[in-house]
Scaffold this active site. Structure first.
Site, mmCIF file in Angstrom:
data_model
loop_
_atom_site.group_PDB
_atom_site.id
_atom_site.type_symbol
_atom_site.label_atom_id
_atom_site.label_comp_id
_atom_site.label_asym_id
_atom_site.label_seq_id
_atom_site.Cartn_x
_atom_site.Cartn_y
_atom_site.Cartn_z
ATOM 1 N N PHE A 9 -1.057 7.956 62.430
ATOM 2 C CA PHE A 9 -0.882 9.381 62.707
ATOM 3 C C PHE A 9 -2.192 10.118 62.389
ATOM 4 C CE2 PHE A 9 0.764 13.613 61.204
ATOM 5 C CZ PHE A 9 1.116 14.075 62.464
ATOM 6 N N ASP B 231 -2.428 5.329 52.456
ATOM 7 C CA ASP B 231 -1.553 6.174 53.268
ATOM 8 C C ASP B 231 -0.206 5.459 53.277
ATOM 9 O OD1 ASP B 231 -0.019 7.409 55.187
ATOM 10 O OD2 ASP B 231 -1.728 7.919 56.465
ATOM 11 N N HIS C 276 4.620 5.569 55.415
ATOM 12 C CA HIS C 276 5.681 4.767 56.043
ATOM 13 C C HIS C 276 6.312 3.807 55.032
ATOM 14 C CE1 HIS C 276 3.743 4.852 60.381
ATOM 15 N NE2 HIS C 276 4.058 6.052 59.946
ATOM 16 N N GLN D 146 8.621 14.281 55.649
ATOM 17 C CA GLN D 146 8.889 15.023 56.876
ATOM 18 C C GLN D 146 10.172 14.465 57.508
ATOM 19 O OE1 GLN D 146 8.269 13.526 60.064
ATOM 20 N NE2 GLN D 146 8.674 15.359 61.286
ATOM 21 N N LYS E 59 10.971 10.813 58.456
ATOM 22 C CA LYS E 59 10.677 9.754 57.484
ATOM 23 C C LYS E 59 11.943 9.233 56.803
ATOM 24 C CE LYS E 59 6.398 10.916 58.366
ATOM 25 N NZ LYS E 59 5.203 10.145 58.620
ATOM 26 N N ARG F 191 -5.229 25.671 38.692
ATOM 27 C CA ARG F 191 -4.871 25.988 37.301
ATOM 28 C C ARG F 191 -5.151 24.802 36.377
ATOM 29 N NH1 ARG F 191 -0.439 29.118 39.905
ATOM 30 N NH2 ARG F 191 -0.839 31.248 39.262
ATOM 31 N N TYR G 299 -3.325 32.861 34.606
ATOM 32 C CA TYR G 299 -4.282 33.439 35.555
ATOM 33 C C TYR G 299 -5.716 32.972 35.316
ATOM 34 C CZ TYR G 299 -0.520 36.201 37.505
ATOM 35 O OH TYR G 299 0.636 36.572 38.126
ATOM 36 N N ARG H 142 2.481 23.613 46.606
ATOM 37 C CA ARG H 142 3.630 23.219 45.797
ATOM 38 C C ARG H 142 4.906 23.004 46.611
ATOM 39 N NH1 ARG H 142 1.432 27.740 42.655
ATOM 40 N NH2 ARG H 142 2.879 28.933 43.911
HETATM 41 C C1 PLP Z 1 3.920 11.246 58.719
HETATM 42 C C2 PLP Z 1 2.609 10.669 58.424
HETATM 43 C C3 PLP Z 1 1.615 11.359 57.701
HETATM 44 C C4 PLP Z 1 1.667 12.814 57.312
HETATM 45 O O1 PLP Z 1 2.830 13.341 56.968
HETATM 46 P P1 PLP Z 1 3.249 14.869 57.162
HETATM 47 O O2 PLP Z 1 4.240 15.026 56.058
HETATM 48 O O3 PLP Z 1 3.848 15.008 58.514
HETATM 49 O O4 PLP Z 1 2.054 15.742 56.959
HETATM 50 C C5 PLP Z 1 0.455 10.680 57.379
HETATM 51 N N1 PLP Z 1 0.249 9.422 57.773
HETATM 52 C C6 PLP Z 1 1.159 8.738 58.493
HETATM 53 C C7 PLP Z 1 0.845 7.328 58.873
HETATM 54 C C8 PLP Z 1 2.350 9.350 58.861
HETATM 55 O O5 PLP Z 1 3.230 8.676 59.626
#
Ligand code: PLP
Length: 412
Positions: free
Chosen positions: A94, A165, A168, A191, A194, A223, A230, A240
């Protein structure tokens, strides 16, 4: 078996596969609790989720955030990736894997993947290392952990950071340790599509205290830990997660283990039945992967063996009511974003004064990634939550199309 559904025959399946997301009482109860408490912001539920999810992945620290893209960016910042430094990424993924690098004004450098797994190839990665390389982002594509032994070896040899990353790979384990904190840190996404979701959401995991502190600060407006509210110590951002998201995720987490196991069992059944199938190449097993999450079940469709196009095969399979898709259409570097020679303010990062080199993405060519874009067939993780006899339908439908493929050669 009879006539293909695409020509009006009876489809192999007469009922749908499970849909996504799956949710229930746990989410409802947690959500109501947060709603009625009036505490919707950065509190108990977020902390509880961070701790439970980190534990689930065998990591020490979890820093939640707005999404997986943000988690990658936080990971890059926390690992000290600076403007003009190079970060090696795969092109079969992605966009976030590469765009997060651009966002910190660093340079994504594409190395090819292993055609069998879709994961970043350590050998091609080593070839792409230069004096400017600072980090590598291996993607655990579809949930299959990348070859972490090889990447940790490269990290040691060239003094590089590894940011996984893991968007998945919730639940995947490499040599009995969860993904995410196998390297320096790892990014996860929650997301909607997922395997554990709150619509949007993300987390960075790490075993490293220093990374945890920077990540925590960066995602919370710069922070300081136990410092006055602050006072701001670094240029951060507000990334967040809310209590409402954490409430849903805590519910989702109660089912993740059992769903991960179920998907793996069904995937094994598909593997067993497809491994000798003419013109289909499954993803091989690696004994170092001690548990595998399936965000997708992928196989390669070898059109020379079938003598029909992959798109025709996919249409025919969809007509049999087996939901499959062709996945990423092009390697990342072929996107207009890269072909236009990415430019931000002051020409950063590609013609960035810090970089002093030129990258022309129109010259990038990763043959395996290009080929996988043409051969891959994806089955969504929710399909793998059905029963064994439903997996049988998938195999039956593929067999049916194979036997009747002569009809498809004349076109649809
Ligand atoms: C979904 C995904 C992301 C990013 O996720 P978001 O929450 O949509 O920003 C990054 N890398 C891979 C391989 C993904 O499938």
């Amino acid at each position: 078996m009879g006539k293909l559904a695409i020509y009006g025959g009876r489809p192999v399946r007469d009922k749908p596969f499970p849909t996504w997301p799956i949710f229930g009482e746990e989410e409802r109860r947690n959500l109501l609790e947060v709603f009625e408490s009036g505490k919707w912001w950065y509190g108990e539920k977020v902390k509880e989720f961070e701790e439970k999810f980190a534990l689930f992945q065998d990591a020490k620290y979890g820093i939640s955030c707005t999404n997986g893209t943000a988690a990658l960016e936080i990971g890059l910042i926390s690992c000290g990736v600076k403007p003009g430094e190079e970060v090696i990424v795969p092109p079969y993924t992605f966009i976030a894997t590469a765009s997060s690098v651009l966002k910190v004004n660093a340079i994504p450098v594409f190395a090819d993947i292993d055609i069998k797994t879709g994961n970043l190839d350590p050998k091609d990665t080593e070839r792409k290392i230069t004096e400017k390389t600072k980090a590598i982002i291996p993607v655990h594509f579809a949930g299959l952990p990348a070859d972490m032994d090889a990447f940790l070896f490269l990290a040691e040899k060239y003094n590089l950071k590894i940011i996984e990353d893991a968007c998945h790979s919730w639940g995947s384990k490499w040599k009995n340790k969860g993904t995410g904190a196998l390297g320096d840190c790892g990014a996860f996404s929650f997301q909607m599509s997922k395997n554990i979701t709150s619509g949007e959401g993300g987390i960075l995991l790490t075993d490293n205290k220093e990374i945890e502190e920077i990540a925590r600060s960066y995602s919370n407006c710069g922070r300081g830990k136990d410092k006055p509210w602050y006072y701001h110590y670094i240029l951060g951002d507000n990334l967040r997660m809310t209590e409402l998201q954490a409430a849903i995720l805590l519910g989702q987490l109660t089912r993740l283990e059992e769903q991960t196991i179920k998907r793996e069992e069904n995937a094994k059944y598909l593997d067993k039945n497809l491994k000798d199938f003419e013109g289909i190449e499954i993803v091989p097993r690696d004994n170092r992967v001690t548990r595998r999450s399936y965000h997708l079940y992928m196989f390669r469709f070898i059109k020379e063996k079938w003598e029909i196009e992959r798109e025709v095969f996919i249409k025919a399979l969809n007509a049999e009511r087996i939901p499959v898709s062709s996945g990423y259409p092009i390697p990342l570097y072929k996107n207009p974003l890269f072909q236009k020679k990415v430019k931000g303010p002051e020409g950063c990062p590609i013609s960035c004064p810090y970089y002093r080199k030129k990258i022309d993405y129109s010259e990038v060519y990763c043959p395996n990634a290009e080929r996988l874009c043409e051969e891959a067939v994806w089955i969504s993780h929710s399909v793998l939550l059905a029963e064994k006899e439903d997996m049988r339908d998938i195999i039956n439908a593929i067999e049916k199309i194979y036997k009747n493929r002569e009809q498809l050669k004349i076109g649809i």
